[in-house]
Design an enzyme around this catalytic site. Structure first.
Site, PDB file in Angstrom:
ATOM      1  N   TYR A 137       3.476   0.296  -2.444  1.00  0.00           N
ATOM      2  CA  TYR A 137       2.325  -0.576  -2.224  1.00  0.00           C
ATOM      3  C   TYR A 137       1.670  -0.313  -0.867  1.00  0.00           C
ATOM      4  O   TYR A 137       0.480  -0.575  -0.687  1.00  0.00           O
ATOM      5  CB  TYR A 137       2.751  -2.051  -2.265  1.00  0.00           C
ATOM      6  CG  TYR A 137       2.719  -2.675  -3.634  1.00  0.00           C
ATOM      7  CD1 TYR A 137       3.436  -2.136  -4.684  1.00  0.00           C
ATOM      8  CD2 TYR A 137       1.971  -3.826  -3.866  1.00  0.00           C
ATOM      9  CE1 TYR A 137       3.422  -2.725  -5.927  1.00  0.00           C
ATOM     10  CE2 TYR A 137       1.947  -4.429  -5.109  1.00  0.00           C
ATOM     11  CZ  TYR A 137       2.677  -3.870  -6.137  1.00  0.00           C
ATOM     12  OH  TYR A 137       2.650  -4.461  -7.360  1.00  0.00           O
ATOM     13  N   LYS A 188      15.715   4.241  -9.132  1.00  0.00           N
ATOM     14  CA  LYS A 188      15.537   5.404 -10.015  1.00  0.00           C
ATOM     15  C   LYS A 188      16.172   6.590  -9.289  1.00  0.00           C
ATOM     16  O   LYS A 188      15.518   7.590  -8.965  1.00  0.00           O
ATOM     17  CB  LYS A 188      14.019   5.596 -10.293  1.00  0.00           C
ATOM     18  CG  LYS A 188      13.687   6.639 -11.333  1.00  0.00           C
ATOM     19  CD  LYS A 188      14.089   6.282 -12.748  1.00  0.00           C
ATOM     20  CE  LYS A 188      13.837   7.452 -13.682  1.00  0.00           C
ATOM     21  NZ  LYS A 188      14.423   7.248 -15.031  1.00  0.00           N
ATOM     22  N   ASP A 220      14.606   2.027 -15.731  1.00  0.00           N
ATOM     23  CA  ASP A 220      14.278   2.085 -17.169  1.00  0.00           C
ATOM     24  C   ASP A 220      15.348   1.363 -17.984  1.00  0.00           C
ATOM     25  O   ASP A 220      15.057   0.596 -18.900  1.00  0.00           O
ATOM     26  CB  ASP A 220      14.057   3.536 -17.639  1.00  0.00           C
ATOM     27  CG  ASP A 220      15.147   4.500 -17.188  1.00  0.00           C
ATOM     28  OD1 ASP A 220      16.003   4.118 -16.353  1.00  0.00           O
ATOM     29  OD2 ASP A 220      15.146   5.654 -17.661  1.00  0.00           O
ATOM     30  N   ASP A 244       7.836  -5.854  -9.137  1.00  0.00           N
ATOM     31  CA  ASP A 244       6.599  -6.367  -9.721  1.00  0.00           C
ATOM     32  C   ASP A 244       6.682  -6.296 -11.239  1.00  0.00           C
ATOM     33  O   ASP A 244       6.424  -7.269 -11.947  1.00  0.00           O
ATOM     34  CB  ASP A 244       5.408  -5.542  -9.210  1.00  0.00           C
ATOM     35  CG  ASP A 244       4.096  -5.986  -9.835  1.00  0.00           C
ATOM     36  OD1 ASP A 244       3.848  -7.200  -9.872  1.00  0.00           O
ATOM     37  OD2 ASP A 244       3.335  -5.111 -10.288  1.00  0.00           O
ATOM     38  N   ASP A 248       7.552  -9.589 -14.232  1.00  0.00           N
ATOM     39  CA  ASP A 248       6.687  -9.971 -15.360  1.00  0.00           C
ATOM     40  C   ASP A 248       7.461  -9.891 -16.671  1.00  0.00           C
ATOM     41  O   ASP A 248       7.323 -10.748 -17.542  1.00  0.00           O
ATOM     42  CB  ASP A 248       5.464  -9.037 -15.472  1.00  0.00           C
ATOM     43  CG  ASP A 248       4.228  -9.611 -14.783  1.00  0.00           C
ATOM     44  OD1 ASP A 248       4.384 -10.269 -13.737  1.00  0.00           O
ATOM     45  OD2 ASP A 248       3.109  -9.387 -15.294  1.00  0.00           O
TER      46      ASP A 248
HETATM   47  C1  IPM Z   1       2.361 -10.149  -8.142  1.00  0.00           C
HETATM   48  C2  IPM Z   1       1.002  -9.588  -8.468  1.00  0.00           C
HETATM   49  C3  IPM Z   1       0.472  -8.840  -7.260  1.00  0.00           C
HETATM   50  C4  IPM Z   1       1.418  -7.699  -6.978  1.00  0.00           C
HETATM   51  C5  IPM Z   1      -0.974  -8.355  -7.390  1.00  0.00           C
HETATM   52  C6  IPM Z   1      -1.929  -9.486  -7.676  1.00  0.00           C
HETATM   53  C7  IPM Z   1      -1.418  -7.578  -6.180  1.00  0.00           C
HETATM   54  O1  IPM Z   1       1.056  -8.788  -9.591  1.00  0.00           O
HETATM   55  O2  IPM Z   1       2.473 -10.938  -7.185  1.00  0.00           O
HETATM   56  O3  IPM Z   1       3.309  -9.818  -8.845  1.00  0.00           O
HETATM   57  O4  IPM Z   1       1.318  -6.627  -7.578  1.00  0.00           O
HETATM   58  O5  IPM Z   1       2.304  -7.869  -6.132  1.00  0.00           O
HETATM   59 MG    MG Z   2       2.952  -8.830 -10.603  1.00  0.00          MG
END
Ligand code: IPM
Ligand code: MG
Length: 360
Positions: A137, A188, A220, A244, A248
């Site tokens: 990042y 990884k 993975d 990240d 999710d």
């Molecule tokens: C998160 C989001 C952020 C990230 C974005 C909005 C930049 O996806 O907080 O997980 O990638 O960190």
């Molecule tokens: Mg995110």
């Protein structure tokens, strides 16, 4: 305290979060000084940049930040430096919030809300600890240029220093000591040099925590294990990009990303925000689920104010609200009383009052 509602559904979910924050702070005699400011697209409109210097100065002086969400369709076509996401990244970096805690718990009334089978998701109780201010990042060099042959290209750099890995890994092991004492480090290392170093550092820091059981997983494989057998996870520690993506994915276990809170801790203060984004498609319609923000407020009581009991109270109130069948539209249910953002917040307030009628 600084409140940064941000974009899209941010102001709505933060509105619900703040009312819980104020009520519970009152009960525990914490005097709050709430400051409001803008971030993301809202800040671009007001200051011309997604995070103004004065906003960063303000949050650096605060004990904690409550953030809604940033981003949205409005900004898609804008130049990268003024994209709303850049404001969030600059805030994390500016406050040096190196450890992002994303707990994933499956509340029994939401067992059916996940598209996965209840017998698979049922025993989930895990914590993703994501490194938040390093890795790909922020790595340099980055950007676009041309090769010597004139081909257009773009590049990013995944880079971690040993101290950057040490501090987040130490945080993960310490947190595991207060849980089931199991850490899975995700990398990884079969391909990436960065991951080889990551694994070496994790293995060395582990010596400081002999009671904790440590395993390593390739990212993975971890992605598969999370939805195949999520009960094997207690604490997951990983870098910025993998964290990240995996957080999710893990959100699916909890029924909706609208349920996932987070705390970002570092050397200069702390920030609390829901894991979900700005959801521009439902913004301003009183449809968003405020529970992730409300649960982030519970984390604030625990980590910033050091009052675990207040965090428990909020979490219990969320649970009993759901047990009554109250749902926002993102939470699938056979039979439910569907409500909007505001009403959901009010239900949680009522439950707080019912659980502790004595005012504590
Ligand atoms: C998160 C989001 C952020 C990230 C974005 C909005 C930049 O996806 O907080 O997980 O990638 O960190
Ligand atoms: Mg995110």
């Amino acid at each position: 305290m600084t409140v940064l509602p941000g974009d899209g559904i941010g102001p709505e979910v933060v509105g619900a979060g703040v009312s819980i924050l104020e009520e519970v702070a009152r009960r525990y005699s914490i005097s709050l000084l709430l400051d409001r400011d803008d971030i993301g697209w809202a800040a671009v409109r007001r200051y011309g940049v997604p995070l103004a210097d004065e906003t960063l100065d303000r949050v650096k002086k605060s004990d904690a930040v409550l953030l809604g969400a940033v981003g949205g369709a409005e900004a898609e076509s804008k130049d990268f430096a003024i994209r709303p996401e850049a404001g969030l990244l600059a805030l994390r970096k500016g406050m040096d919030l190196y450890a992002n805690l994303r707990p994933v718990r499956v509340l029994p009334p939401l067992l059916d809300a996940s598209p996965l089978k209840p017998e698979i998701v049922g025993a989930t109780d895990l914590l993703v600890v994501r490194e938040l201010v390093g890795g790909i990042y922020f790595g340099e060099p980055r950007g676009r240029d041309r090769t010597e042959q004139g081909e257009e290209r773009a590049l990013n750099t995944m880079v971690y220093t040993v101290p950057q890995i040490e501090r987040v890994v130490r945080m993960a092991f310490s947190l595991a000591m207060g849980r089931r004492k199991r850490v899975i480090s995700v990398d990884k290392a079969n391909v990436l040099d960065v991951s080889l170093l990551w694994r070496e550092v994790v293995t060395r820091i582990h010596e400081e925590f002999p009671e904790v059981e440590l395993d390593h997983q390739y990212v993975d494989n971890c992605a598969m294990q999370l939805i195949r057998a999520p009960e094997q996870f207690d604490v997951i520690v990983t870098g910025n990009l993998f964290g990240d993506i995996l957080s999710d994915e893990a959100a699916v276990l909890a029924g909706s990303i609208g349920m996932l809170p987070s705390a970002s801790l570092g050397t200069g203060g702390a920030m609390y925000e829901p894991v979900h984004g700005s959801a521009p498609d439902i913004a301003g319609q009183d449809k968003a689920n405020p529970l992730a923000t409300i649960l982030s407020v519970a984390m604030m009581f625990r980590h910033t104010f050091g009052i675990g009991e207040a965090g428990d109270l909020i979490e219990q109130a969320v649970l009993s609200t759901l047990e009554k069948g109250v749902r926002t539209p993102d939470l699938h249910a056979e039979e439910a009383r569907y409500v909007g953002t505001r009403a959901m917040g009010e239900c949680v307030l009522e439950e707080i009052d019912r659980i502790r009628p004595d005012g504590r």
